[in-house]
Design a protein around this motif. Structure first.
Motif, PDB file in Angstrom:
ATOM      1  N   MET A   1       0.823  -1.216   0.000  1.00 51.50           N
ATOM      2  CA  MET A   1       0.000   0.000   0.000  1.00 51.50           C
ATOM      3  C   MET A   1       0.852   1.258   0.000  1.00 51.50           C
ATOM      4  O   MET A   1       0.507   2.267  -0.628  1.00 51.50           O
ATOM      5  CB  MET A   1      -0.964  -0.015   1.187  1.00 51.50           C
ATOM      6  CG  MET A   1      -2.104  -1.008   1.006  1.00 51.50           C
ATOM      7  SD  MET A   1      -3.410  -0.882   2.246  1.00 51.50           S
ATOM      8  CE  MET A   1      -2.664  -1.828   3.579  1.00 51.50           C
ATOM      9  N   ARG A   2       1.996   1.196   0.664  1.00 49.53           N
ATOM     10  CA  ARG A   2       2.890   2.353   0.637  1.00 49.53           C
ATOM     11  C   ARG A   2       3.440   2.571  -0.767  1.00 49.53           C
ATOM     12  O   ARG A   2       3.505   3.711  -1.243  1.00 49.53           O
ATOM     13  CB  ARG A   2       4.041   2.147   1.624  1.00 49.53           C
ATOM     14  CG  ARG A   2       5.044   3.280   1.579  1.00 49.53           C
ATOM     15  CD  ARG A   2       6.150   3.155   2.599  1.00 49.53           C
ATOM     16  NE  ARG A   2       7.119   4.223   2.420  1.00 49.53           N
ATOM     17  CZ  ARG A   2       8.153   4.425   3.219  1.00 49.53           C
ATOM     18  NH1 ARG A   2       8.344   3.636   4.263  1.00 49.53           N
ATOM     19  NH2 ARG A   2       9.002   5.407   2.987  1.00 49.53           N
ATOM     20  N   VAL A   3       3.842   1.494  -1.443  1.00 49.89           N
ATOM     21  CA  VAL A   3       4.342   1.615  -2.814  1.00 49.89           C
ATOM     22  C   VAL A   3       3.278   2.238  -3.717  1.00 49.89           C
ATOM     23  O   VAL A   3       3.555   3.154  -4.501  1.00 49.89           O
ATOM     24  CB  VAL A   3       4.768   0.234  -3.352  1.00 49.89           C
ATOM     25  CG1 VAL A   3       5.062   0.299  -4.852  1.00 49.89           C
ATOM     26  CG2 VAL A   3       5.982  -0.290  -2.603  1.00 49.89           C
ATOM     27  N   ILE A   4       2.068   1.743  -3.600  1.00 49.45           N
ATOM     28  CA  ILE A   4       0.966   2.235  -4.428  1.00 49.45           C
ATOM     29  C   ILE A   4       0.685   3.702  -4.127  1.00 49.45           C
ATOM     30  O   ILE A   4       0.565   4.534  -5.039  1.00 49.45           O
ATOM     31  CB  ILE A   4      -0.290   1.377  -4.200  1.00 49.45           C
ATOM     32  CG1 ILE A   4      -0.041  -0.072  -4.650  1.00 49.45           C
ATOM     33  CG2 ILE A   4      -1.478   1.956  -4.964  1.00 49.45           C
ATOM     34  CD1 ILE A   4      -1.062  -1.069  -4.096  1.00 49.45           C
ATOM     35  N   ALA A   5       0.576   4.040  -2.850  1.00 50.28           N
ATOM     36  CA  ALA A   5       0.273   5.409  -2.462  1.00 50.28           C
ATOM     37  C   ALA A   5       1.361   6.375  -2.886  1.00 50.28           C
ATOM     38  O   ALA A   5       1.084   7.501  -3.338  1.00 50.28           O
ATOM     39  CB  ALA A   5       0.053   5.486  -0.946  1.00 50.28           C
ATOM     40  N   ASP A   6       2.628   5.945  -2.759  1.00 51.64           N
ATOM     41  CA  ASP A   6       3.739   6.824  -3.152  1.00 51.64           C
ATOM     42  C   ASP A   6       3.706   7.128  -4.644  1.00 51.64           C
ATOM     43  O   ASP A   6       4.046   8.237  -5.077  1.00 51.64           O
ATOM     44  CB  ASP A   6       5.070   6.192  -2.778  1.00 51.64           C
ATOM     45  CG  ASP A   6       5.388   6.296  -1.286  1.00 51.64           C
ATOM     46  OD1 ASP A   6       4.629   6.995  -0.578  1.00 51.64           O
ATOM     47  OD2 ASP A   6       6.377   5.695  -0.848  1.00 51.64           O
ATOM     48  N   GLU A   7       3.304   6.142  -5.451  1.00 55.63           N
ATOM     49  CA  GLU A   7       3.243   6.379  -6.889  1.00 55.63           C
ATOM     50  C   GLU A   7       2.048   7.265  -7.254  1.00 55.63           C
ATOM     51  O   GLU A   7       2.087   8.020  -8.217  1.00 55.63           O
ATOM     52  CB  GLU A   7       3.179   5.048  -7.645  1.00 55.63           C
ATOM     53  CG  GLU A   7       4.462   4.265  -7.596  1.00 55.63           C
ATOM     54  CD  GLU A   7       4.799   3.607  -8.930  1.00 55.63           C
ATOM     55  OE1 GLU A   7       4.235   4.013  -9.961  1.00 55.63           O
ATOM     56  OE2 GLU A   7       5.624   2.674  -8.917  1.00 55.63           O
ATOM     57  N   LEU A   8       0.982   7.168  -6.486  1.00 58.47           N
ATOM     58  CA  LEU A   8      -0.209   7.955  -6.781  1.00 58.47           C
ATOM     59  C   LEU A   8      -0.116   9.381  -6.232  1.00 58.47           C
ATOM     60  O   LEU A   8      -0.612  10.330  -6.855  1.00 58.47           O
ATOM     61  CB  LEU A   8      -1.450   7.268  -6.192  1.00 58.47           C
ATOM     62  CG  LEU A   8      -1.847   5.932  -6.820  1.00 58.47           C
ATOM     63  CD1 LEU A   8      -2.990   5.299  -6.019  1.00 58.47           C
ATOM     64  CD2 LEU A   8      -2.268   6.111  -8.276  1.00 58.47           C
ATOM     65  N   LEU A   9       0.508   9.537  -5.076  1.00 55.45           N
ATOM     66  CA  LEU A   9       0.498  10.825  -4.379  1.00 55.45           C
ATOM     67  C   LEU A   9       1.863  11.456  -4.218  1.00 55.45           C
ATOM     68  O   LEU A   9       1.972  12.596  -3.757  1.00 55.45           O
ATOM     69  CB  LEU A   9      -0.141  10.648  -2.979  1.00 55.45           C
ATOM     70  CG  LEU A   9      -1.568  10.113  -2.947  1.00 55.45           C
ATOM     71  CD1 LEU A   9      -1.978   9.805  -1.514  1.00 55.45           C
ATOM     72  CD2 LEU A   9      -2.521  11.127  -3.566  1.00 55.45           C
ATOM     73  N   GLY A  10       2.914  10.719  -4.568  1.00 54.83           N
ATOM     74  CA  GLY A  10       4.257  11.181  -4.264  1.00 54.83           C
ATOM     75  C   GLY A  10       4.620  10.785  -2.848  1.00 54.83           C
ATOM     76  O   GLY A  10       3.748  10.519  -2.017  1.00 54.83           O
ATOM     77  N   ARG A  11       5.908  10.749  -2.563  1.00 57.62           N
ATOM     78  CA  ARG A  11       6.348  10.332  -1.231  1.00 57.62           C
ATOM     79  C   ARG A  11       6.035  11.400  -0.200  1.00 57.62           C
ATOM     80  O   ARG A  11       6.195  12.584  -0.448  1.00 57.62           O
ATOM     81  CB  ARG A  11       7.847  10.029  -1.229  1.00 57.62           C
ATOM     82  CG  ARG A  11       8.190   8.809  -2.064  1.00 57.62           C
ATOM     83  CD  ARG A  11       9.581   8.344  -1.777  1.00 57.62           C
ATOM     84  NE  ARG A  11       9.862   7.098  -2.499  1.00 57.62           N
ATOM     85  CZ  ARG A  11      10.970   6.397  -2.329  1.00 57.62           C
ATOM     86  NH1 ARG A  11      11.894   6.807  -1.476  1.00 57.62           N
ATOM     87  NH2 ARG A  11      11.152   5.285  -3.005  1.00 57.62           N
ATOM     88  N   ALA A  12       5.602  10.943   0.959  1.00 54.17           N
ATOM     89  CA  ALA A  12       5.290  11.880   2.044  1.00 54.17           C
ATOM     90  C   ALA A  12       6.576  12.502   2.569  1.00 54.17           C
ATOM     91  O   ALA A  12       7.596  11.840   2.644  1.00 54.17           O
ATOM     92  CB  ALA A  12       4.551  11.140   3.160  1.00 54.17           C
TER      93      ALA A  12
END
Length: 395
Positions: free
Chosen positions: A384-395
């Motif tokens: 989920m972190r990989v997916i979210a980072d690609e969708l939203l950019g890294r936090a």
């Protein structure tokens, strides 16, 4: 007790070519006729996958699916690799894991090593295991404490590794250790190197000892905690460039996640097929369980979830074979398939009722092993972190 699927003909989508259907048929027959009986016998006893089964897999070319034909492999793609993995996992998850001890283990080999070693890998004569994870560096694989220091023409290794499945029976280990003692806290992945540790099958070399991990599933082979106490390696044991081992470790993640998705799908399919057979023969209140709408809806939901995960996995495998990058989609496939497998196998156990909570039926094995798919090859949270980072950019 386990059940075999019916042989009803299935429609073949255009991407399931004749060659792929033949490969799947070969793997399915092998899994159901040779692997499943062993799983039903050995898993309850925590027994070991016999050498004869591994040798048969070598004869059939399963360890060389991804190896080029020039090196004795089949020269096929990740799609075919996943087809075989699903079929083997339907019978026994551990055997589908053994598949990866050949395919994909040659990353970092020099051209000379590829020419010398890959033909043996393809025959199942030279199988490997990864020594990457550590007790304090599970998902955080850049945070390694195991060290290798240069001593003349040798490397000397000290430290520990965790979760190294097949370390005893493997012919070699791919070991990841820190070679730069000054870890950069901003870039901890730098300074990690990879090494080829060749060994005799069934033993550990001097300077290396192991303790089996007490697992609740994934039986058939041992998973080890390894202790390196002065293990000496020659200078040419280094794989790739010094200090760039982290990139070797993550280079095969897309293939590994597609493979794990296929294994999760195979487990879920086993649970579904066992449940289909069970509800047809088990009667309650004077009629088969298969006549109760609540049971029928469970079966329909399970089958739909399996097929949805399979099609996503097929899409990812196709993209990998085309040469495209799909880290987000591979993470999605692994996430969706593993979460689905836990749910479907749990539903299957519920369908079996009290019988499912015994070792008399294989559904408890599917359930135990499905839970692991949410942990290895990156936890669901990592996906989920990989997916979210690609969708939203890294936090």
């Amino acid at each position: 007790m386990t059940h075999r699927p019916s042989q009803r003909a299935e429609p073949a989508p255009h991407y399931l070519t004749e060659e792929r259907r033949e490969i799947r048929k070969l793997a399915r027959e092998f899994a159901m006729n040779e692997v499943l009986p062993l799983a039903d016998e050995l898993d309850p006893q925590h027994g070991t996958i016999p050498d004869s089964l591994r040798d048969r897999m070598g004869e059939m070319g399963f360890f060389g699916i991804l190896i080029p034909e020039e090196y004795g492999g089949l020269g096929l793609g990740v799609f075919e690799y996943c087809l075989v993995a699903e079929e083997l996992a339907r019978a026994w998850l551990s055997v589908s894991g053994l598949l990866a001890r050949g395919n994909g283990m040659g990353g970092g080999f020099t051209e000379e090593q590829e020419a010398r070693l890959l033909p043996r890998v393809a025959r199942g004569e030279y199988l490997g295991a990864y020594a990457l994870s550590e007790a304090d560096a599970g998902s955080d694989v850049a945070n390694l404490a195991c060290r290798a220091r240069r001593d003349g023409d040798e490397w000397v290794v000290h430290g520990t590794k965790m979760w190294c499945t097949y370390a005893d029976e493997a012919d070699y280990l791919v070991l990841f250790a820190r070679t730069d003692p000054d870890k950069d806290p901003q870039r901890p992945h730098r300074g990690i190197s990879a090494f080829l540790v060749e060994k005799e099958r069934g033993s550990f070399p001097a300077g290396l000892t192991g303790t089996p991990v007490r697992k609740i599933g994934y039986f058939g082979w041992n998973t080890w905690e390894l202790s390196f106490d002065g293990l000496r390696l020659s200078a040419d044991a280094l794989l790739g460039e010094e200090g760039r081992g982290f990139y070797l470790a993550v280079s095969g993640l897309e293939v590994g996640r597609a493979h794990t998705a296929a294994r999760a799908i195979g487990l879920a399919r086993a649970a579904l097929e066992d449940s289909q057979a069970y509800v047809k023969q088990r009667e309650q209140f004077g009629q088969p369980l298969a006549d109760f709408q609540s049971i029928r809806f469970k079966i329909a939901d399970m089958a739909s979830r399996i097929e949805a995960a399979r099609q996503l996995m097929y899409s990812v495998a196709t993209e990998i074979d085309s040469g495209g990058r799909c880290s987000k989609e591979a993470a999605m496939a692994k996430l969706v398939a593993s979460e689905m497998a836990e749910r479907v196998t749990s539903e299957a156990l519920q369908i079996h009722g009290g019988a499912g909570y015994t070792t008399d039926f294989a559904v408890e094995r599917h359930w135990r092993d499905a839970r692991l798919t949410k942990i290895f090859e990156g936890t669901s949270e990592i996906q989920m972190r990989v997916i979210a980072d690609e969708l939203l950019g890294r936090a």
